[in-house]
Write an enzyme that holds these catalytic residues in place. Structure first.
Site, PDB file in Angstrom:
ATOM      1  N   TYR A  97       1.073  -1.203  -0.158  1.00  0.00           N
ATOM      2  CA  TYR A  97       0.087   0.155   0.454  1.00  0.00           C
ATOM      3  C   TYR A  97       1.001   1.191  -0.130  1.00  0.00           C
ATOM      4  O   TYR A  97       1.928   1.502   0.790  1.00  0.00           O
ATOM      5  CB  TYR A  97      -0.950   0.039   0.769  1.00  0.00           C
TER       6      TYR A  97
ATOM      7  N   GLN B 278     -10.666   0.546   2.866  1.00  0.00           N
ATOM      8  CA  GLN B 278     -10.827  -0.144   0.955  1.00  0.00           C
ATOM      9  C   GLN B 278      -9.628  -1.045   0.169  1.00  0.00           C
ATOM     10  O   GLN B 278     -10.182  -2.566   0.161  1.00  0.00           O
ATOM     11  CB  GLN B 278     -11.960   0.532   0.607  1.00  0.00           C
TER      12      GLN B 278
ATOM     13  N   ASN C 131      -2.554   5.982   6.913  1.00  0.00           N
ATOM     14  CA  ASN C 131      -3.615   6.915   8.085  1.00  0.00           C
ATOM     15  C   ASN C 131      -4.267   6.170   9.002  1.00  0.00           C
ATOM     16  O   ASN C 131      -3.436   4.986   8.558  1.00  0.00           O
ATOM     17  CB  ASN C 131      -4.074   8.065   7.095  1.00  0.00           C
TER      18      ASN C 131
ATOM     19  N   SER D 283       4.660   9.418  11.765  1.00  0.00           N
ATOM     20  CA  SER D 283       6.108  10.059  12.443  1.00  0.00           C
ATOM     21  C   SER D 283       6.935  10.394  12.995  1.00  0.00           C
ATOM     22  O   SER D 283       5.541  11.021  13.787  1.00  0.00           O
ATOM     23  CB  SER D 283       6.729  10.091  10.885  1.00  0.00           C
TER      24      SER D 283
ATOM     25  N   GLN E 164      10.923  15.725   9.403  1.00  0.00           N
ATOM     26  CA  GLN E 164       9.757  15.429   9.784  1.00  0.00           C
ATOM     27  C   GLN E 164       8.324  15.971  10.266  1.00  0.00           C
ATOM     28  O   GLN E 164       7.410  15.479  10.097  1.00  0.00           O
ATOM     29  CB  GLN E 164      10.004  14.704  12.169  1.00  0.00           C
TER      30      GLN E 164
ATOM     31  N   HIS F 174       5.816  16.094   7.825  1.00  0.00           N
ATOM     32  CA  HIS F 174       5.180  15.058   6.797  1.00  0.00           C
ATOM     33  C   HIS F 174       3.575  14.989   7.032  1.00  0.00           C
ATOM     34  O   HIS F 174       3.124  14.551   6.743  1.00  0.00           O
ATOM     35  CB  HIS F 174       5.873  13.631   7.566  1.00  0.00           C
TER      36      HIS F 174
ATOM     37  N   GLU G 207      11.504   5.791  16.278  1.00  0.00           N
ATOM     38  CA  GLU G 207      11.009   5.855  14.637  1.00  0.00           C
ATOM     39  C   GLU G 207      12.505   5.789  14.610  1.00  0.00           C
ATOM     40  O   GLU G 207      13.809   5.364  13.762  1.00  0.00           O
ATOM     41  CB  GLU G 207      10.181   6.116  14.493  1.00  0.00           C
ATOM     42  N   HIS G 208      12.192   7.058  14.394  1.00  0.00           N
ATOM     43  CA  HIS G 208      14.623   7.811  14.075  1.00  0.00           C
ATOM     44  C   HIS G 208      14.865   8.518  15.052  1.00  0.00           C
ATOM     45  O   HIS G 208      14.585   9.130  16.525  1.00  0.00           O
ATOM     46  CB  HIS G 208      13.943   8.566  12.832  1.00  0.00           C
TER      47      HIS G 208
ATOM     48  N   ASP H 191      15.439   7.537   4.640  1.00  0.00           N
ATOM     49  CA  ASP H 191      13.901   8.053   3.743  1.00  0.00           C
ATOM     50  C   ASP H 191      14.093   7.387   2.388  1.00  0.00           C
ATOM     51  O   ASP H 191      13.523   7.423   2.056  1.00  0.00           O
ATOM     52  CB  ASP H 191      13.698   9.219   4.184  1.00  0.00           C
TER      53      ASP H 191
ATOM     54  N   GLU I  34       2.081 -33.869  31.134  1.00  0.00           N
ATOM     55  CA  GLU I  34       0.223 -33.143  30.476  1.00  0.00           C
ATOM     56  C   GLU I  34      -1.040 -33.694  30.466  1.00  0.00           C
ATOM     57  O   GLU I  34      -2.075 -33.061  29.358  1.00  0.00           O
ATOM     58  CB  GLU I  34       1.139 -32.546  28.770  1.00  0.00           C
TER      59      GLU I  34
ATOM     60  N   HIS J 225      -0.373 -38.841  23.313  1.00  0.00           N
ATOM     61  CA  HIS J 225       1.251 -37.853  23.313  1.00  0.00           C
ATOM     62  C   HIS J 225       2.210 -39.517  22.939  1.00  0.00           C
ATOM     63  O   HIS J 225       3.229 -39.841  21.927  1.00  0.00           O
ATOM     64  CB  HIS J 225       1.685 -37.298  23.585  1.00  0.00           C
TER      65      HIS J 225
END
Length: 431
Positions: free
Chosen positions: A128, A190, A213, A236, A258, A261, A326-327, A360, A414, A419
């Site tokens: 995506y 969707q 998003n 981010s 940053q 974004h 993240e960064h 990036d 068990e 078994h």
């Protein structure tokens, strides 16, 4: 514009609030919408996709699939300088990901038993690529290349189009460069539903990767189990550790990189230098003059920007590990020494010559990284995202006889009679 604190406890509270900037409470309305979309796409397939695209994106998607000729034309009409940049990025990303391919494991145990682990790619994957506030050809490269290196047989892509029904030209060019032949002009929850469940037009995949998003992220969370997903990426974020050697203009530019974004992006500076901390707001103000995304930057920095003046670099690393960014940029005199104390970060950028932007776009390591503190337990998208491993177990008579007593003890503990019997019937040993 940007909040500044000096107290350690206050800094911890601020960082905690930044990690939780997309709280479950704020997601309630979105969750119900996502559930409705997923159910409708699962029931009505292409009909639901067409309806949602008309409703959310403002055009009638006929056909849903972008003709291959559009990808070719996009590449052919891309300026040569941008073509060269995309090709350089592709080559570097591909080279790095080729080096991270795992190898099969095979060995012989002490009784001659053969044990191992075998890696195989998933057959179908979907990536995506978001649209909206910006176009992201780099996301095409960062998601498609690991899948191709893994050996995925069929790779499809979904990306939203504009109100005229056109997917961003550079996104199409990047898709052509990496060899994507099936590209669908749908976005949002969707698109995730279509790839997870399959429709008449869009094939069901085994793994979905790529950022998006809140609705995309919630959709990925909801379909996990039906398909695999790379991660649940939130807004981010960057955290910069800087000392007296850092340049205020460089720090400001990296924080703005940053902030531009998304209004929910977080830009954080931890510094031992009060002079640097004082200089940052003015440097940001100057760089925002005539900035094409100034409003987004202002909103991001006002709500989620933070400067913390720390007593020591150890205090900086403590707070950084707590936040698990993240960064993480290390704009300090000795970045390698500091990096050894970092346990939680999606990617670490060492020194003045390694701004986040290089990661990036074309450094090589993947830019799809864990956000919102998830770097405590997860890492970047990789070739392994598109692989699964299978255990291989081959016992011989000697190995089974040598271990049968222990196996039966464990099975009996068990309460699993059959078994135990499956071992007893194969060996001469009896209890």
């Amino acid at each position: 514009m940007i909040n500044c604190v000096k107290d350690l406890d206050q800094a911890k509270r601020k960082l905690k609030s930044l990690s939780a900037r997309t709280s479950p409470e704020s997601q309630k309305a979105a969750i119900s919408t996502v559930v409705e979309i997923l159910n409708n796409v699962q029931k009505e397939g292409d009909k639901a996709l067409i309806s949602y695209t008309e409703r959310f994106d403002g055009f009638h998607p006929n056909p849903l699939k972008v003709p291959f000729e559009q990808l070719e034309i996009a590449w052919e009409t891309t300026p040569s300088s941008l073509k060269k940049a995309l090709e350089l990025a592709k080559n570097r990303i591909e080279d790095f990901h080729q080096r991270q391919k795992p190898t099969d494991l095979n060995y012989t145990g002490i009784h001659g038993e053969r044990l191992g682990r075998r890696w195989r790619p998933v057959q179908n994957a979907g990536i995506y690529v978001p649209g909206g506030k910006a176009s992201y050809p780099s996301t095409v490269l960062m998601n498609a290349i690991p899948a191709q290196v893994a050996g995925v047989e069929r790779l499809i892509m979904a990306s939203p189009a504009d109100r005229n029904g056109y997917v961003n030209k550079t996104v199409l060019a990047a898709a052509h460069l990496v060899g994507i032949n099936e590209l669908f002009r749908i976005g949002g929850a969707q698109a995730i539903a279509a790839m997870a469940f399959g429709t008449r037009t869009i094939p069901k995949v085994d793994v979905i990767s790529g950022p998006g998003n809140l609705y995309v992220t919630l959709a990925k969370k909801a379909v996990y189990g039906e398909v695999g997903v790379d991660s649940l990426a939130g807004p981010s974020e960057i955290l910069i550790i800087a000392d007296h050697t850092a340049d205020a203009e460089h720090v400001a530019s990296d924080m703005l990189a940053q902030a531009e974004h998304d209004p929910l992006a977080a830009s954080i500076l931890l510094t031992t230098d009060p002079t640097l901390a004082k200089a940052i707001p003015e440097a940001i103000k100057q760089q925002m003059s005539n900035h094409p995304r100034a409003e987004i930057c202002k909103s991001s920095l006002a709500n989620w920007g933070l400067i913390v003046i720390c007593k020591t670099l150890n205090e900086c690393t403590y707070l950084s590990n707590l936040f698990a960014p993240e960064h993480l940029e290390l704009l300090v005199e000795n970045p390698h020494a500091i990096s050894e104390n970092i346990n939680n970060a999606g990617a670490i950028f060492l020194g003045n010559w390694s701004p986040e932007a290089v990661g990036d776009y074309l450094a090589g390591p993947n830019h799809t990284l864990p956000t919102s503190g998830t770097a405590r337990f997860s890492g970047a998208l990789s070739v392994e995202t598109f692989l699964r491993h299978t255990s291989l177990i081959e016992f011989n008579a000697e190995a089974l006889n040598a271990t049968s007593s222990a196996i039966r003890e464990l099975a009996n503990s068990e309460g699993l009679h059959s078994h135990s019997e499956s071992i007893r019937l194969r060996t001469e040993e009896n209890f």
